[in-house]
Design an enzyme around this catalytic site. Sequence first.
Site: not given
Ligand code: NAD
Length: 479
Positions: A228, A381, A279, A225, A245, A223, A170
Amino acid sequence: MLIGGEWRRAAAGEEIEVVNPATEDVVGSVPSGGARDVELAVETAKRAFPEWSATDVEHRAGILAKAAALIEERGKDLAATLTSEQGKPILEARGEVTHLAHGVRFYAEAATKVRGAYQELPSAFGPAYGMVIRRPMGVCAAITPYNFPLTLLGTKVAPALASGNTVVAKPASTTPLATLEVARIFAEAGVPDGVLNVVTGRGAEIGDALVGHPDVRRIAFTGETGTGRHIMSIAGPQLKRVTLELGGSDPVIVCADADVDAAVKAVIIGRYWNAGQACLGCKRVFVHDSVYDAFVGQLVERVGRYEPGDGTVRAEKPKLRMGPIHTRKARDELLAQLEDGVARGGEVLIGGGTGGHDKGFFLEPAVVAEPGVDSRLVREEVFGPVLPVFRFSDFDEAIRRANDTPYGLGSSIWTHDARLIHRAAQEIDAGMTWVNQIHYGYDELPFGGVKDSGFGKEHGIEALDSYVEVKSIVVGGLG
Ligand code: NAD
């Protein structure tokens, strides 16, 4: 979306437009999936699992290696799609595609090298021995964010498929296009129908159905925190295997003996690559008093070379292109964090404006000196090109401040003093510490955070272990 080898519309028939963040033009549209689409995708992946998991590992590895070669061959087109939906400059998009191909090839090779254990055992029933075997888990969900849509897809899909699992991926709702192209490539390379499925749509609408589905045994999430935590609240009670992550606020410690020039160059890449939407990244820099002026002077000079603009157009030398922030909301959030940093004592040394563009979500890269420890630039962040810098004189204080964050993803230290390197390695609470190196996620090394940055590892041979169930076998009746 791709389910069971078929390109399908959403069950509800709705679509989501994908917007170029530099021009605000619509560059495509994808189905807006819902619970019914998830149900079909998981059912399809479940049906495909027995046959795929029974294929021999050389066969699976061969398909992945072919996919890696095709990804490289189509690199130019994939990068163009990625830039159009994500915003990053073409050069950076090419880099991401290359990293994806490298990661897929890494797992194709690694999966064929996994070995088990043999143990002689005492037994009242005559001679016996034990074996440790690894069995694939079944259907895995791969949920990816918008910042590195392709590499983060590869770090999930490649070890999952190589280990004999099937996948429902997804992508973020704003960056689905390059992911769908990669799924097409995997199919062309020979991944059978139903083994890799992609459901597009909004996380809020399909996430819970995917994460909560009883037949999804493994969830790999990258994505925010907050997202997560939400995923964990659904997956936890069902005792699913999860890797999270999440966000980061990596500290960088620049010591008195540091190679300042190298440190500045690395910090520039670590903070401003992908317009700071990483990230891993250099998010708080602590510089020893004795080199502070030299470091900050060079930093500001180099940051001034960036020119925010459309990622498809190269900047004229000596300027360097920086892409837009991915969404207007994210750009406005950065402006609010910056404003808070200034209100709490920070001094903007460069940048921070929106650059006078008619269209697009731009932010001029910024350096902020000494925002207060309670400011949002320090506590939260910062997911964009804004870098707070701080002076320190005592190494204990630098380590304490480096750890004074809810996050624990990466960290780095710039020194040639072995005692300080040892202390940073042992005392910084993070998943990684780089020494005189840029913050980069190598495919070869396990990568992942501690504290609010999540748990579990992606990358490295270790990640393969998180796509299998380890099972012990005791064999007796031998004579
Ligand atoms: P996000 O959490 O908004 O979205 C990530 C994914 O989760 C998307 O596909 C989104 O559609 C999905 N999602 C949203 N709500 C959900 C739910 N209720 N259930 C399941 N999935 C859901 O994150 P973002 O804004 O796309 O990405 C940026 C974040 O990702 C930053 O905080 C960044 O630090 C983090 N990040 C972490 C790493 C790592 O390896 N630690 C790497 C890259 C990005």
